[in-house]
Design an enzyme around this catalytic site. Structure first.
Site, PDB file in Angstrom:
ATOM      1  N   TYR A  77      36.834  37.532  65.077  1.00 48.24           N
ATOM      2  CA  TYR A  77      35.780  37.647  64.056  1.00 48.24           C
ATOM      3  C   TYR A  77      34.798  36.476  64.188  1.00 48.24           C
ATOM      4  O   TYR A  77      33.574  36.653  64.219  1.00 48.24           O
ATOM      5  CB  TYR A  77      36.414  37.672  62.664  1.00 48.24           C
ATOM      6  CG  TYR A  77      35.432  37.970  61.549  1.00 48.24           C
ATOM      7  CD1 TYR A  77      35.047  39.286  61.264  1.00 48.24           C
ATOM      8  CD2 TYR A  77      34.894  36.944  60.776  1.00 48.24           C
ATOM      9  CE1 TYR A  77      34.145  39.566  60.247  1.00 48.24           C
ATOM     10  CE2 TYR A  77      33.994  37.214  59.753  1.00 48.24           C
ATOM     11  CZ  TYR A  77      33.625  38.527  59.496  1.00 48.24           C
ATOM     12  OH  TYR A  77      32.733  38.801  58.486  1.00 48.24           O
ATOM     13  N   GLY A 133      30.459  47.686  51.223  1.00 51.26           N
ATOM     14  CA  GLY A 133      30.079  46.940  50.028  1.00 51.26           C
ATOM     15  C   GLY A 133      28.701  46.307  50.136  1.00 51.26           C
ATOM     16  O   GLY A 133      27.863  46.453  49.234  1.00 51.26           O
ATOM     17  N   ASP A 135      30.092  56.958  64.738  1.00 51.70           N
ATOM     18  CA  ASP A 135      30.991  55.869  65.109  1.00 51.70           C
ATOM     19  C   ASP A 135      30.211  54.958  66.055  1.00 51.70           C
ATOM     20  O   ASP A 135      29.906  55.349  67.184  1.00 51.70           O
ATOM     21  CB  ASP A 135      32.231  56.458  65.786  1.00 51.70           C
ATOM     22  CG  ASP A 135      33.161  55.375  66.310  1.00 51.70           C
ATOM     23  OD1 ASP A 135      32.806  54.176  66.224  1.00 51.70           O
ATOM     24  OD2 ASP A 135      34.241  55.727  66.816  1.00 51.70           O
TER      25      ASP A 135
HETATM   26  N1  LIG Z   1      32.544  40.853  52.582  1.00 51.60           N
HETATM   27  C1  LIG Z   1      32.505  39.619  53.011  1.00 51.60           C
HETATM   28  O1  LIG Z   1      33.151  38.707  52.481  1.00 51.60           O
HETATM   29  C2  LIG Z   1      31.644  39.247  54.190  1.00 51.60           C
HETATM   30  C3  LIG Z   1      31.442  37.900  54.442  1.00 51.60           C
HETATM   31  C4  LIG Z   1      30.666  37.532  55.551  1.00 51.60           C
HETATM   32  C5  LIG Z   1      30.112  38.509  56.359  1.00 51.60           C
HETATM   33  N2  LIG Z   1      30.346  39.810  56.082  1.00 51.60           N
HETATM   34  C6  LIG Z   1      29.744  40.803  57.003  1.00 51.60           C
HETATM   35  O2  LIG Z   1      28.927  41.701  56.293  1.00 51.60           O
HETATM   36  C7  LIG Z   1      28.922  42.979  56.949  1.00 51.60           C
HETATM   37  C8  LIG Z   1      29.278  44.060  55.954  1.00 51.60           C
HETATM   38  O3  LIG Z   1      30.580  43.784  55.427  1.00 51.60           O
HETATM   39  P1  LIG Z   1      31.145  44.524  54.120  1.00 51.60           P
HETATM   40  O4  LIG Z   1      31.815  43.475  53.303  1.00 51.60           O
HETATM   41  O5  LIG Z   1      30.107  45.408  53.524  1.00 51.60           O
HETATM   42  O6  LIG Z   1      32.289  45.410  54.797  1.00 51.60           O
HETATM   43  P2  LIG Z   1      32.889  46.812  54.328  1.00 51.60           P
HETATM   44  O7  LIG Z   1      34.244  46.876  54.923  1.00 51.60           O
HETATM   45  O8  LIG Z   1      32.732  46.989  52.852  1.00 51.60           O
HETATM   46  O9  LIG Z   1      31.922  47.847  55.055  1.00 51.60           O
HETATM   47  C9  LIG Z   1      31.912  48.016  56.441  1.00 51.60           C
HETATM   48  C10 LIG Z   1      31.351  49.391  56.736  1.00 51.60           C
HETATM   49  O10 LIG Z   1      31.382  49.568  58.150  1.00 51.60           O
HETATM   50  C11 LIG Z   1      31.733  50.915  58.387  1.00 51.60           C
HETATM   51  N3  LIG Z   1      32.307  51.037  59.729  1.00 51.60           N
HETATM   52  C12 LIG Z   1      33.502  50.570  60.159  1.00 51.60           C
HETATM   53  N4  LIG Z   1      33.708  50.917  61.432  1.00 51.60           N
HETATM   54  C13 LIG Z   1      32.604  51.618  61.820  1.00 51.60           C
HETATM   55  C14 LIG Z   1      32.215  52.254  63.032  1.00 51.60           C
HETATM   56  N5  LIG Z   1      33.021  52.240  64.120  1.00 51.60           N
HETATM   57  N6  LIG Z   1      31.026  52.876  63.091  1.00 51.60           N
HETATM   58  C15 LIG Z   1      30.215  52.906  61.990  1.00 51.60           C
HETATM   59  N7  LIG Z   1      30.533  52.343  60.815  1.00 51.60           N
HETATM   60  C16 LIG Z   1      31.714  51.703  60.737  1.00 51.60           C
HETATM   61  C17 LIG Z   1      32.775  51.222  57.311  1.00 51.60           C
HETATM   62  O11 LIG Z   1      32.935  52.629  57.119  1.00 51.60           O
HETATM   63  C18 LIG Z   1      32.175  50.516  56.116  1.00 51.60           C
HETATM   64  O12 LIG Z   1      31.340  51.375  55.357  1.00 51.60           O
HETATM   65  C19 LIG Z   1      29.920  42.826  58.120  1.00 51.60           C
HETATM   66  O13 LIG Z   1      29.217  42.488  59.286  1.00 51.60           O
HETATM   67  C20 LIG Z   1      30.781  41.657  57.694  1.00 51.60           C
HETATM   68  O14 LIG Z   1      31.364  41.004  58.785  1.00 51.60           O
HETATM   69  C21 LIG Z   1      31.080  40.215  55.018  1.00 51.60           C
END
Ligand SMILES: NC(=O)c1ccc[n+]([C@@H]2O[C@H](COP(=O)([O-])OP(=O)(O)OC[C@H]3O[C@@H](n4cnc5c(N)ncnc54)[C@H](O)[C@@H]3O)[C@@H](O)[C@H]2O)c1
Length: 251
Positions: free
Chosen positions: A156, A18, A64
Site C-alpha cells: 500500500y 466512501g 474491473d
Molecule cells: N479511507 C481511508 O482512510 C483512506 C486514507 C487514505 C487514502 N485513501 C485512498 O482513497 C481512495 C478511496 O478509498 P475509500 O476509502 O473510498 O475506499 P473504499 O473501499 O470505500 O472504496 C473503494 C472502491 O473501489 C472499488 N474497487 C475495488 N476494486 C476495484 C476494481 N478492481 N475495479 C474497480 N473498482 C474497484 C470498490 O468497489 C469501492 O467502491 C483509495 O485510493 C484509498 O487508498 C483512503
C-alpha cells in the site's frame, strides 16, 4: 456560475466507495455532469438512486479496473457519454495489512495494480483527451502512507509513494497543455477500506491518538480539497500532494 465553476464540467469519478461517493455528491451539488465507474454495481446503483445526484444526470459504468484495456475503455466510454472530459477524480484503492515476510506476490500485485497501475492507465487515457482540449484537472487519492512507514503496509505504502511521483511527472509533462494533476492524501478516514481494521479492539483509539486534531477523518473532510484542486480556481496549482490528515504527518 458558482465560485468553483463546476457547472456543466464533464467529470469522471473513478470509484464509488466512501470517498468517491462523497466527491461525486459534492461535484453534483456544484453543478458538474458526472460519470462514475466502479467494479461494484451495487454501489453504483446507490448513486443512481440518490436524489441528490438527480440533477447531475449521473452515468454509471461497471468495470474491473485491473487491466490497461479496461481502464482505457472506461475513460473513453465516459468521455464519449459526457461529450468530453474536463475533470478526472481517481478514488479506487485497496489494502491488505501484513508483515513484509508474510506478503505473497499475489497480494503485492493486486494492490500495486489497483492503486498505482489503474492510476497510470486512467490518467494516461484522460491525459490524451485533456491535452487535445487544452485544459483539464486530475485529482488522485494518495495517503499519509506515501510518507509514513506504517508497519504492515508495504504494498500500500509503495503504491502511494509511487502515485505521488506519477502525479508529479504527469503534472510536469502536461502543464504547458493546461492540464493540472494533483493528489489529496487523507489520514485514516472511516470507509469500507478501513472499517474492519478500525473495529479491532483498541485500534480506533490508538489511531485517533496519533492525530493532533484528536479525531479520525470523515469522507466529508476530503471533499473541499478535492473540489478545489479539480476546479478552475486551482488552475496554477499542479504536481502537489495535499495532506488532509488533521496534522497526522506533522508528528
Ligand atoms: N479511507 C481511508 O482512510 C483512506 C486514507 C487514505 C487514502 N485513501 C485512498 O482513497 C481512495 C478511496 O478509498 P475509500 O476509502 O473510498 O475506499 P473504499 O473501499 O470505500 O472504496 C473503494 C472502491 O473501489 C472499488 N474497487 C475495488 N476494486 C476495484 C476494481 N478492481 N475495479 C474497480 N473498482 C474497484 C470498490 O468497489 C469501492 O467502491 C483509495 O485510493 C484509498 O487508498 C483512503
Amino acid at each position: 456560475m458558482g465560485w468553483l465553476g463546476f457547472e456543466e464540467r464533464r467529470t469522471l469519478v473513478i470509484g464509488a466507495g466512501g470517498l468517491g461517493t462523497a466527491c461525486a455528491r459534492a461535484l453534483a451539488e456544484a453543478g458538474a455532469r458526472l460519470a462514475v465507474v466502479d467494479a461494484d454495481e451495487g454501489r453504483l446503483k446507490v448513486l443512481r438512486d440518490d436524489p441528490a445526484l438527480a440533477a447531475a444526470d449521473v452515468r454509471t459504468l461497471t468495470a474491473d479496473l485491473t487491466s490497461s484495456d479496461a481502464c482505457e475503455q472506461a475513460v473513453t466510454t465516459a468521455a464519449r457519454e459526457l461529450g468530453g472530459l474536463d475533470v478526472l477524480v481517481h478514488a479506487v484503492g485497496t489494502n491488505d495489512r501484513r508483515p513484509v515476510v508474510d506478503t505473497p506476490d499475489e497480494v503485492w500485485d493486486r494492490i500495486l495494480t489497483l492503486n498505482l497501475s489503474s492510476a497510470f492507465w486512467t490518467g494516461r487515457a484522460a491525459g490524451r483527451f485533456m491535452r487535445e482540449a487544452g485544459h483539464g484537472s486530475m485529482v488522485f487519492f494518495s495517503s499519509v502512507s506515501s510518507r509514513l512507514a506504517h508497519r504492515h503496509h508495504a504494498p500500500y505504502a509503495a503504491s502511494k509513494g509511487g502515485l505521488d511521483q506519477l502525479v508529479k511527472v504527469m503534472a510536469r509533462e502536461w502543464a504547458a497543455d493546461g492540464v493540472t494533476v494533483n493528489a489529496v492524501a487523507p489520514g485514516y478516514t472511516e470507509t469500507e477500506l478501513t472499517r474492519a481494521y478500525l473495529d479491532k479492539p483498541g485500534m480506533r483509539e490508538e489511531m485517533t491518538s496519533l492525530v493532533p486534531a484528536g479525531r479520525l477523518g470523515t469522507p466529508q473532510d476530503v471533499v473541499g480539497a478535492v473540489l478545489f484542486l479539480a476546479s478552475a480556481r486551482a488552475s496554477f496549482v499542479t504536481g502537489q500532494v495535499l495532506y488532509v490528515d488533521g496534522g497526522r504527518t506533522l508528528v
